[in-house]
Design a protein around this motif. Structure first.
Motif: not given
Ligand code: ADP
Length: 242
Positions: A135, A185-187, A197-199, A192, A201-202, A167, A138-139
């Motif tokens: 992540n 949940y994705r911002v 991304g699949t939303g 994403s 991972g976290l 980061d 990616k972000y």
């Molecule tokens: P995704 O597959 O969308 O990355 P995650 O569950 O890993 O799904 O993360 C959920 C959301 O959290 C992401 O879509 C992103 O909006 C936000 N996010 C996760 N990690 C970061 C990061 N390091 N910096 C900014 N936003 C992040």
């Protein structure tokens, strides 16, 4: 009970929506091929490329969902071995380094030399770190900095190991921070998706960490970016596994 039912319904609705998007795209391009695009080799190749990409995406979502459901149902028993974080970090870096290099990111690591082993499952903990660093890569816009740190902390008399991934990326607005650990949940959905991304991972990270008796949260990094913090019981602390 009613709340659980709502959670379940929302989840099914979310899954359906997530699967429908790539599927609609696949169907659209197959129809276009049948309608004549197949006779234009260049266009046909392009459409087939899109179909392949969307099928990969379907696969990714299904793999993550399966993993999450296995962890949630308790089908996956975590090992409880002493695990050295340096091993987990090395393994993760060898996976992610090529992606980070491609974006021009610098990854630095500082693990305190007296870091005790944590109690857990090396492979699963590797997955936690991989998801977090992935992540971060990616972000964070090109040429960013990612820092992985490990140190010992004390939480109410209990010795814990704190692992952080920091980061210099987009950051996460205050209001979204607790929610990013929820499934799907994705911002920024569009971003994403674009980044593959699949939303999920976290959500997987949270389950694994809590399954180890630990905690995970995200903070803002100054002046920009995010810091994900994972706290895990050390191998010598009294066990407390969920
Ligand atoms: P995704 O597959 O969308 O990355 P995650 O569950 O890993 O799904 O993360 C959920 C959301 O959290 C992401 O879509 C992103 O909006 C936000 N996010 C996760 N990690 C970061 C990061 N390091 N910096 C900014 N936003 C992040």
């Amino acid at each position: 009970l009613r709340r659980l039912e709502k959670v379940r319904k929302d989840f099914v609705a979310n899954v359906s929506h997530e699967l429908r998007t790539p599927l609609t795209s696949i169907k659209g391009y197959v129809e276009a091929l049948l309608d004549g695009a197949k006779d234009d080799p260049e266009e046909a190749a392009r459409f087939l490329g899109i179909i392949l990409k969307q099928s990969d995406r379907l696969n990714l979502i299904l793999e993550d969902l399966l993993q999450l459901s296995q962890i949630e149902s308790g089908q996956v028993l975590f090992k409880r071995d002493p695990v050295r974080l340096s091993t987990v970090v090395d393994r993760t870096l060898s996976l992610i380094k090529p992606l980070a290099d491609k974006k021009g990111h610098t990854i630095t690591v500082s693990l305190s030399p007296d870091l005790p082993p944590v109690r857990g499952d090396e492979e699963r903990l590797g997955q936690v770190l991989t998801n977090l660093v992935d992540n971060a890569v990616k972000y964070t816009p090109a040429n960013g900095s990612i820092h992985i740190a490990g140190q010992v902390t004390d939480s109410a008399g209990r010795e814990e190991v704190e692992l952080t991934v920091t980061d210099t990326g987009l950051g996460i607005p205050d209001a979204d921070r607790p929610r990013v650990f929820e499934r799907f949940y994705r911002v920024d959905k569009a971003r994403s998706r674009e980044l593959g991304g699949t939303g999920l991972g976290l959500a997987i990270v949270k389950h694994i960490v809590e399954g180890h008796g630990g905690r995970v949260w995200v903070e803002g990094n100054e002046p920009i970016g995010s810091r994900f913090v994972v706290r895990l019981p050390t191998a010598s602390s009294k066990s407390h596994q969920v």
